[in-house]
Write a protein that holds these residues in place. Structure first.
Motif, PDB file in Angstrom:
ATOM      1  N   SER A 219       0.822  -1.212   0.000  1.00 47.97           N
ATOM      2  CA  SER A 219       0.000   0.000   0.000  1.00 47.97           C
ATOM      3  C   SER A 219       0.858   1.266   0.000  1.00 47.97           C
ATOM      4  CB  SER A 219      -0.939   0.006   1.204  1.00 47.97           C
ATOM      5  OG  SER A 219      -0.201  -0.040   2.416  1.00 47.97           O
ATOM      6  N   TRP A 220       2.035   1.196   0.606  1.00 49.92           N
ATOM      7  CA  TRP A 220       2.973   2.329   0.675  1.00 49.92           C
ATOM      8  C   TRP A 220       3.559   2.649  -0.697  1.00 49.92           C
ATOM      9  CZ3 TRP A 220       5.123   6.169   3.475  1.00 49.92           C
ATOM     10  CH2 TRP A 220       6.471   6.484   3.333  1.00 49.92           C
ATOM     11  N   LEU A 221       3.825   1.606  -1.505  1.00 51.53           N
ATOM     12  CA  LEU A 221       4.558   1.788  -2.751  1.00 51.53           C
ATOM     13  C   LEU A 221       3.689   1.822  -4.004  1.00 51.53           C
ATOM     14  CD1 LEU A 221       7.529  -0.674  -2.051  1.00 51.53           C
ATOM     15  CD2 LEU A 221       7.594   1.825  -1.922  1.00 51.53           C
ATOM     16  N   ARG A 222       2.483   1.253  -3.921  1.00 52.43           N
ATOM     17  CA  ARG A 222       1.689   1.043  -5.142  1.00 52.43           C
ATOM     18  C   ARG A 222       1.494   2.320  -5.951  1.00 52.43           C
ATOM     19  NH1 ARG A 222      -3.793  -1.639  -3.955  1.00 52.43           N
ATOM     20  NH2 ARG A 222      -2.469  -3.493  -3.830  1.00 52.43           N
ATOM     21  N   GLN A 223       1.214   3.436  -5.267  1.00 52.69           N
ATOM     22  CA  GLN A 223       0.899   4.662  -6.009  1.00 52.69           C
ATOM     23  C   GLN A 223       2.092   5.225  -6.780  1.00 52.69           C
ATOM     24  OE1 GLN A 223      -0.100   7.900  -3.289  1.00 52.69           O
ATOM     25  NE2 GLN A 223       1.040   6.876  -1.660  1.00 52.69           N
ATOM     26  N   TRP A 224       3.303   4.719  -6.470  1.00 49.26           N
ATOM     27  CA  TRP A 224       4.503   5.226  -7.165  1.00 49.26           C
ATOM     28  C   TRP A 224       5.111   4.193  -8.113  1.00 49.26           C
ATOM     29  CZ3 TRP A 224       3.091   9.601  -5.665  1.00 49.26           C
ATOM     30  CH2 TRP A 224       2.817   9.913  -4.341  1.00 49.26           C
ATOM     31  N   GLU A 225       4.499   3.022  -8.255  1.00 48.69           N
ATOM     32  CA  GLU A 225       5.099   1.940  -9.034  1.00 48.69           C
ATOM     33  C   GLU A 225       4.883   2.135 -10.535  1.00 48.69           C
ATOM     34  OE1 GLU A 225       3.521  -1.755  -7.678  1.00 48.69           O
ATOM     35  OE2 GLU A 225       4.842  -1.852  -5.933  1.00 48.69           O
ATOM     36  N   ALA A 226       5.952   1.933 -11.297  1.00 53.10           N
ATOM     37  CA  ALA A 226       5.829   1.933 -12.754  1.00 53.10           C
ATOM     38  C   ALA A 226       4.976   0.739 -13.183  1.00 53.10           C
ATOM     39  CB  ALA A 226       7.213   1.849 -13.390  1.00 53.10           C
ATOM     40  N   THR A 227       4.116   0.965 -14.178  1.00 54.52           N
ATOM     41  CA  THR A 227       3.228  -0.078 -14.669  1.00 54.52           C
ATOM     42  C   THR A 227       3.331  -0.180 -16.185  1.00 54.52           C
ATOM     43  OG1 THR A 227       1.447   1.586 -14.498  1.00 54.52           O
ATOM     44  CG2 THR A 227       1.564  -0.088 -12.770  1.00 54.52           C
ATOM     45  N   ASN A 228       2.741  -1.243 -16.728  1.00 59.50           N
ATOM     46  CA  ASN A 228       2.795  -1.508 -18.163  1.00 59.50           C
ATOM     47  C   ASN A 228       1.513  -0.992 -18.811  1.00 59.50           C
ATOM     48  OD1 ASN A 228       2.905  -2.522 -20.729  1.00 59.50           O
ATOM     49  ND2 ASN A 228       3.451  -4.603 -20.136  1.00 59.50           N
ATOM     50  N   PRO A 229       1.612  -0.024 -19.745  1.00 59.35           N
ATOM     51  CA  PRO A 229       0.392   0.499 -20.362  1.00 59.35           C
ATOM     52  C   PRO A 229      -0.380  -0.552 -21.151  1.00 59.35           C
ATOM     53  CG  PRO A 229       2.351   1.339 -21.478  1.00 59.35           C
ATOM     54  CD  PRO A 229       2.825   0.656 -20.237  1.00 59.35           C
ATOM     55  N   GLY A 230       0.299  -1.656 -21.509  1.00 64.92           N
ATOM     56  CA  GLY A 230      -0.377  -2.727 -22.234  1.00 64.92           C
ATOM     57  C   GLY A 230      -1.169  -3.666 -21.353  1.00 64.92           C
ATOM     58  N   GLY A 231      -1.102  -3.479 -20.036  1.00 63.95           N
ATOM     59  CA  GLY A 231      -1.824  -4.354 -19.115  1.00 63.95           C
ATOM     60  C   GLY A 231      -0.889  -4.919 -18.076  1.00 63.95           C
ATOM     61  N   PRO A 232      -1.435  -5.450 -16.978  1.00 65.72           N
ATOM     62  CA  PRO A 232      -0.593  -5.962 -15.891  1.00 65.72           C
ATOM     63  C   PRO A 232       0.233  -7.163 -16.316  1.00 65.72           C
ATOM     64  CG  PRO A 232      -2.938  -6.356 -15.456  1.00 65.72           C
ATOM     65  CD  PRO A 232      -2.856  -5.566 -16.705  1.00 65.72           C
ATOM     66  N   ILE A 233       1.434  -7.234 -15.771  1.00 62.16           N
ATOM     67  CA  ILE A 233       2.300  -8.392 -15.980  1.00 62.16           C
ATOM     68  C   ILE A 233       2.798  -8.857 -14.614  1.00 62.16           C
ATOM     69  CG2 ILE A 233       3.037  -7.778 -18.310  1.00 62.16           C
ATOM     70  CD1 ILE A 233       5.556  -6.564 -17.131  1.00 62.16           C
ATOM     71  N   GLY A 234       3.113 -10.131 -14.526  1.00 62.77           N
ATOM     72  CA  GLY A 234       3.587 -10.684 -13.268  1.00 62.77           C
ATOM     73  C   GLY A 234       4.969 -10.169 -12.907  1.00 62.77           C
ATOM     74  N   PHE A 235       5.261 -10.194 -11.609  1.00 63.03           N
ATOM     75  CA  PHE A 235       6.576  -9.748 -11.137  1.00 63.03           C
ATOM     76  C   PHE A 235       7.410 -10.951 -10.752  1.00 63.03           C
ATOM     77  CE2 PHE A 235       9.449  -8.457  -7.670  1.00 63.03           C
ATOM     78  CZ  PHE A 235      10.229  -7.551  -8.375  1.00 63.03           C
ATOM     79  N   ASP A 236       8.581 -11.047 -11.339  1.00 58.89           N
ATOM     80  CA  ASP A 236       9.529 -12.121 -11.058  1.00 58.89           C
ATOM     81  C   ASP A 236      10.765 -11.470 -10.444  1.00 58.89           C
ATOM     82  OD1 ASP A 236      11.427 -14.138 -11.070  1.00 58.89           O
ATOM     83  OD2 ASP A 236      11.437 -14.404 -13.239  1.00 58.89           O
ATOM     84  N   ALA A 237      10.936 -11.612  -9.129  1.00 59.38           N
ATOM     85  CA  ALA A 237      12.026 -10.919  -8.440  1.00 59.38           C
ATOM     86  C   ALA A 237      13.388 -11.335  -8.990  1.00 59.38           C
ATOM     87  CB  ALA A 237      11.953 -11.180  -6.943  1.00 59.38           C
ATOM     88  N   LYS A 238      13.609 -12.645  -9.148  1.00 62.60           N
ATOM     89  CA  LYS A 238      14.902 -13.091  -9.667  1.00 62.60           C
ATOM     90  C   LYS A 238      15.120 -12.604 -11.093  1.00 62.60           C
ATOM     91  CE  LYS A 238      15.639 -17.184  -6.813  1.00 62.60           C
ATOM     92  NZ  LYS A 238      15.826 -18.664  -6.789  1.00 62.60           N
ATOM     93  N   GLY A 239      14.062 -12.647 -11.901  1.00 65.60           N
ATOM     94  CA  GLY A 239      14.186 -12.161 -13.273  1.00 65.60           C
ATOM     95  C   GLY A 239      14.488 -10.680 -13.320  1.00 65.60           C
TER      96      GLY A 239
END
Length: 213
Positions: A33-53
């Motif tokens: 909740s602290w970070l969501r409003q500042w997170e970069a996003t994909n204009p083409g739609g949501p994509i999964g987050f892979d920390a190691k990747g």
């Protein structure tokens, strides 16, 4: 590219490692909740987050000399990330910084210290000439960081980066190495940051508060 470990007091920035993936995932989840409003996003739609990747991608950019990815630590704890990106050499010799810090570490000068350490390394360790930071007008905490460090305000960029699901305006700030021969960290610690250096003009604040049609 060799990435150094840099310290000032309780704040350390060090090279990110693939084995940081678990701590990274844990902090991102805990601070959603602290970070969501500042997170970069994909204009083409949501994509999964892979920390190691994500970490491997950052390290690949480091190997090509186009980025320097750091973990931020406070008193030995994983506190966030700082990435120097868009590094170019030659006639431009420029880079930009992005960062986030977990909510529980806010108010301990973690972010300005980390930004100062990284900027000094880019200027005096890597020989680049200009550092830029772009910040959403609503991000009061980050605006305080550039004001503390004396980053010079350069202007309003309309619909600049896709953040939290939409194209967002950003205020942009920069420093060149000629402005801070003593270093960003030393100038700040010595209380020699010029008054008003990071202040956004009221006209641009009003413009940013007015949606474009």
């Amino acid at each position: 590219m060799s990435i150094p470990t840099l310290r000032d007091g309780s704040v350390t920035i060090r090279p990110i490692r693939v084995r940081d993936a678990r701590a990274l995932e844990r902090e991102l989840l805990a601070n959603r909740s602290w970070l969501r409003q500042w997170e970069a996003t994909n204009p083409g739609g949501p994509i999964g987050f892979d920390a190691k990747g994500s970490i491997r991608s950052l390290l690949a950019h480091a190997r090509t000399g186009s980025g320097v990815p750091f973990v931020i630590e406070y008193a030995g704890e994983f506190a966030g990330q700082l990435n120097v990106s868009g590094m170019s050499y030659g006639s431009l010799s420029s880079a930009s910084i992005g960062y986030w810090v977990a909510e529980r570490f806010a108010g301990n000068s973690v972010t300005p210290t980390a930004v100062a350490l990284a900027t000094d390394h880019v200027f005096f360790g890597l020989g680049l000439h200009r550092m830029e930071i772009c910040i959403r007008p609503e991000n009061a905490a980050s605006l305080r960081v550039v004001e503390k460090l004396g980053f010079r305000y350069e202007g309003l960029r309309r619909r600049f980066i896709h953040i939290n699901g939409d194209w967002r305006d950003h205020f942009c700030f920069a420093l060149t190495v000629e402005e801070i021969p003593q270093g960003v960290l030393r100038r700040w610690k010595d209380g020699r940051v010029p008054a008003g250096a990071g202040v956004v003009p009221e006209a641009d604040r009003r413009a940013a508060a007015t949606p474009q049609r």
